[in-house]
Design an enzyme around this catalytic site. Structure first.
Site, short mmCIF file in Angstrom:
data_model
loop_
_atom_site.label_atom_id
_atom_site.label_comp_id
_atom_site.label_asym_id
_atom_site.label_seq_id
_atom_site.Cartn_x
_atom_site.Cartn_y
_atom_site.Cartn_z
N GLU A 175 53.48 50.13 39.52
CA GLU A 175 52.29 49.70 39.91
C GLU A 175 51.48 48.98 38.85
O GLU A 175 50.27 48.53 38.91
CB GLU A 175 51.26 50.73 40.59
N HIS A 251 45.49 54.99 41.99
CA HIS A 251 46.08 54.61 40.61
C HIS A 251 45.30 55.33 39.63
O HIS A 251 44.11 55.77 40.01
CB HIS A 251 45.70 52.96 40.40
N CYS A 371 40.47 46.37 38.87
CA CYS A 371 41.51 46.07 39.60
C CYS A 371 41.82 44.38 39.44
O CYS A 371 42.76 43.93 39.51
CB CYS A 371 41.57 46.46 41.04
#
Length: 442
Positions: A175, A251, A371
């Site tokens: 990721e 995450h 993000c």
């Protein structure tokens, strides 16, 4: 630019920004499913944050959005005809698939790749590995496009090395930088690389979450460390706490963030906190002071952290040497979180400033300030090797605002994704952006 700096490459929100609720395990994404989005507001909120950081003296650049809807994926799945016919067929037969190929999730460039600076790599070059994002279908189609985009921007082979996304499949689920932190005494010094993973894919007996998926595997993180030729003594692989994954921490950057000599994290972030902190301190050494700021559950609960995205903030070093924390408006609206932040900036740590930004369009889909950015550490020569016009300044920010006004809708619902005009609008937006930044995007 006379020294090595960290540049925030923020993702531009794409014209198909919508709330389809595709990300299982992301509480905000699931909670806002079917809401009406405002793509123009979304991209402008991102631009305003970028420009504000630029004015603070933080080097700032952007990554263009990927073209959506991704009709090539639909053709690979057997849909044929003109672009409009393909979209019409998919809208009638599989609206979830249509939402997947329209997702503007490439805006979250923390997931675009993992990068390692030349100071950390044995060959003295900057390394990039585009994330495969194997856990979610709508994101898994990004990898090849992202890799191609990175190769266009960081094109000089004297300085930059690009690795293909890792093989798809759950065992090497990657990721990107959302599960990676680099600590350092200064950006040009050799860093300490922290890879945080949610599961060991080849070890069925290892701890794992029970409700939501663990998206980053230890095996993927180890592969990237090998590809990037990182020093084993300065590279740690840290298991995430599976219990907080089940509370919406999909995450690691939802519960921990680092910059320079500061690691800011919740006390429940890691599976073995005491052992983890000791490992980090040993690997860091005694040359410079390291600050590990641990937030207790009594100060801020995991629930409040997830709702406010306190840890999905950006920690940045200002020209003065002090650090600032860049938080979403939701942190200001949460009394417990805001009280904590006001106390934090008075304590004996480098974090002395807090700046609040409205990024609610991104937040409603489960992405905060951290993000939206990929941190890229470059020397002066490496920075000069980038020919694309992707660095924020007073001129280009005006061009980008005008571009957004010309090419973005004010409202977009999930039902609008079947509109063939949306693809044409997205295509025109890509072509116009390509002219602004000097890149053949389409």
């Amino acid at each position: 630019m006379s020294k090595t700096v960290e540049i925030n490459f923020d993702g531009l929100v794409g014209p198909t920004h919508n709330y389809a609720g595709l990300s299982w395990g992301n509480v905000a994404s699931m909670g806002n499913k079917q809401a009406v989005a405002n793509p123009r507001e979304a991209v402008k909120q991102g631009l305003e944050k970028m420009y504000a950081l630029h004015k603070l003296g933080i080097p700032q650049a952007f990554l263009p959005p990927l073209l959506r809807p991704h009709i090539e994926t639909l053709r690979r799945l057997g849909y044929s005809g003109t672009d409009a016919q393909v979209l019409n067929k998919v809208a009638k037969r599989d609206p979830v698939l249509l939402a997947c190929v329209n997702s503007a999730s490439s805006m979250w460039t923390a997931n675009a790749c993992t990068m390692s600076p030349s100071a950390d790599s044995a060959d003295g070059k900057v390394h990039f590995t585009a994330a495969n994002l194997a856990n979610r279908f709508h994101r898994s189609i990004e990898g090849p496009q992202t890799s191609a985009l990175l190769k266009k921007i960081f094109a000089d082979e004297r300085y930059f090395v690009h690795h293909d996304p890792l093989p798809l499949g759950e065992h090497f689920g990657d990721e990107g930088a959302a599960n990676h932190t680099r600590l350092c005494s200064n950006y040009g010094a050799k860093g300490l690389q922290l890879f945080v993973y949610g599961k060991e894919a080849f070890n069925q007996n290892a701890p794992a979450p029970k409700k939501y998926p663990a998206r980053q595997t230890k095996e993927a993180s180890e592969a990237i460390a090998r590809l990037h030729q990182l020093d084993e003594t300065r590279t740690l692989f840290i298991p995430q706490n599976p219990d907080v994954i089940d509370q919406g921490v999909f995450h690691n950057d939802v519960i921990a963030v680092g910059n320079g000599n500061v690691l800011f994290c919740h006390e429940q972030a890691f599976l073995h906190p005491k052992q983890t902190y000791e490992q980090i301190k040993r690997a860091w050494g005694d040359n410079d002071k390291l600050f590990i700021i641990r937030v207790s559950g009594a100060e801020v609960s995991v629930e409040d952290a997830v709702r406010s995205y306190l840890f999905n903030s950006q920690l940045v070093t200002l020209p003065s040497g002090d650090m600032a924390i860049i938080v979403p408006g939701e942190c200001h609206q949460n009394p417990r979180v805001w009280n904590y932040l006001q106390a934090l900036i008075t304590r004996d740590t480098p974090v002395k400033n807090v700046h609040v930004f409205d990024v609610k369009q991104s937040m409603r889909n489960g992405g905060g300030p951290a993000c939206l950015r990929q941190r890229v550490v470059l020397s002066a020569a490496e920075r000069s090797a980038i020919q694309a016009k992707v660095f924020i300044d007073d001129h280009i920010i005006g061009q980008l605002h005008a571009w957004a006004d010309n090419h973005y809708r004010e409202q977009l619902s999930v039902s609008d994704l079947a509109d063939p005009e949306l693809f044409k609008e997205s295509l025109r937006a890509q072509e116009a952006l390509g002219e602004i930044c000097g890149l053949p995007l389409v």
